[in-house]
Design an enzyme around this catalytic site. Structure first.
Site, PDB file in Angstrom:
ATOM      1  CD  GLU A   1      -3.308  -4.433  -6.302  1.00 41.21           C
ATOM      2  OE1 GLU A   1      -2.107  -4.174  -6.074  1.00 41.21           O
ATOM      3  OE2 GLU A   1      -3.912  -5.374  -5.751  1.00 41.21           O
TER       4      GLU A   1
ATOM      5  CB  THR B   1      -4.261   9.014   7.807  1.00 38.00           C
ATOM      6  OG1 THR B   1      -5.087   7.846   7.894  1.00 38.00           O
ATOM      7  CG2 THR B   1      -4.744   9.917   6.679  1.00 38.00           C
TER       8      THR B   1
ATOM      9  NE  ARG C   1       5.106  -0.351  15.092  1.00 34.77           N
ATOM     10  CZ  ARG C   1       3.939   0.227  14.844  1.00 34.77           C
ATOM     11  NH1 ARG C   1       3.453   0.272  13.621  1.00 34.77           N
ATOM     12  NH2 ARG C   1       3.233   0.772  15.810  1.00 34.77           N
TER      13      ARG C   1
ATOM     14  CG  MET D   1       4.035  -6.806   2.792  1.00 31.61           C
ATOM     15  SD  MET D   1       2.326  -6.330   2.422  1.00 31.61           S
ATOM     16  CE  MET D   1       1.444  -7.437   3.498  1.00 31.61           C
TER      17      MET D   1
ATOM     18  CG  HIS E   1      -6.018  -2.027   1.164  1.00 30.82           C
ATOM     19  ND1 HIS E   1      -5.209  -2.716   2.038  1.00 30.82           N
ATOM     20  CD2 HIS E   1      -7.272  -2.495   1.358  1.00 30.82           C
ATOM     21  CE1 HIS E   1      -5.958  -3.557   2.737  1.00 30.82           C
ATOM     22  NE2 HIS E   1      -7.209  -3.446   2.338  1.00 30.82           N
TER      23      HIS E   1
END
Length: 195
Positions: free
Chosen positions: A174, A141, A65, A90, A109
């Site tokens: 959203e 965070t 990553r 994602m 979310h």
């Protein structure tokens, strides 16, 4: 004017709402839309709105990553964003990446956090027999879906709902919530938006 970069992985419907409201109202400037998937449909949609786009395919990096994020950072930092919005991105970001944008990264979310962090939120709300569901915009965070809440929108769970019908109603909210929070956030106001 605050500069906003947006990360997506798919169709980018929330990204498009952010771009459209920024362009129409002038409260911020969309400077980059980036994706971890070169085939993400949202990239073409952003380009059609005149927003620069870039794709950094995560797949060649395997489980590394940090290496993927190092490549993603190059175009991001070149765009000099003041705020970074995750809109259906994602990939779980490493603490090192998140810390670099501390206090400047937002995510939407599809649940009423702290309920149901992670995936399959609509089915989890149905399985729990919840009377309402919704969505949350929060500051990102290093802990997944755990940052300070900047806005929430609620929808009732209707009899006969399945995960898809509930998801569709939540998505409508959203599209209202994320621009409302971003508009307030770039003005320096972190008072939660409640819809």
């Amino acid at each position: 004017m605050k500069r906003v970069a947006i990360l997506i992985s798919g169709g980018g419907s929330n990204m498009i709402r952010l771009v459209e409201t920024m362009q129409a109202e002038g409260y911020a400037a969309p400077v980059l839309v980036a994706s971890n998937d070169p085939t993400a449909a949202g990239l073409a949609k952003a380009a059609a709105k005149g927003v620069p786009t870039v794709a950094v395919d995560h797949r060649p990096f395997g489980k590394d990553r940090a290496a993927f994020e190092a490549e993603l950072l190059k175009p991001l930092l070149a765009a000099e964003p003041d705020v970074l919005c995750l809109a259906g991105f994602m990939r779980v970001l490493t603490p090192g990446f998140v810390t670099r944008f501390s206090g400047r990264m937002l995510n939407i979310h599809p649940s009423l956090l702290p309920k149901y962090p992670g995936l399959h939120t609509h089915q989890r709300a149905l399985d729990a027999g919840d009377a309402e569901a919704g969505c949350t915009v929060h500051e990102v965070t290093p802990v997944l879906d755990d940052g300070p809440i900047l806005g929430q929108a609620r929808v009732p769970v209707l009899s006969g709902d399945d995960a898809d019908t509930l998801a569709a109603r939540v998505l409508t909210m959203e599209h209202q919530l994320y621009p409302a929070v971003l508009r307030r956030f770039v003005a320096g106001d972190r008072t939660p938006v409640l819809l």
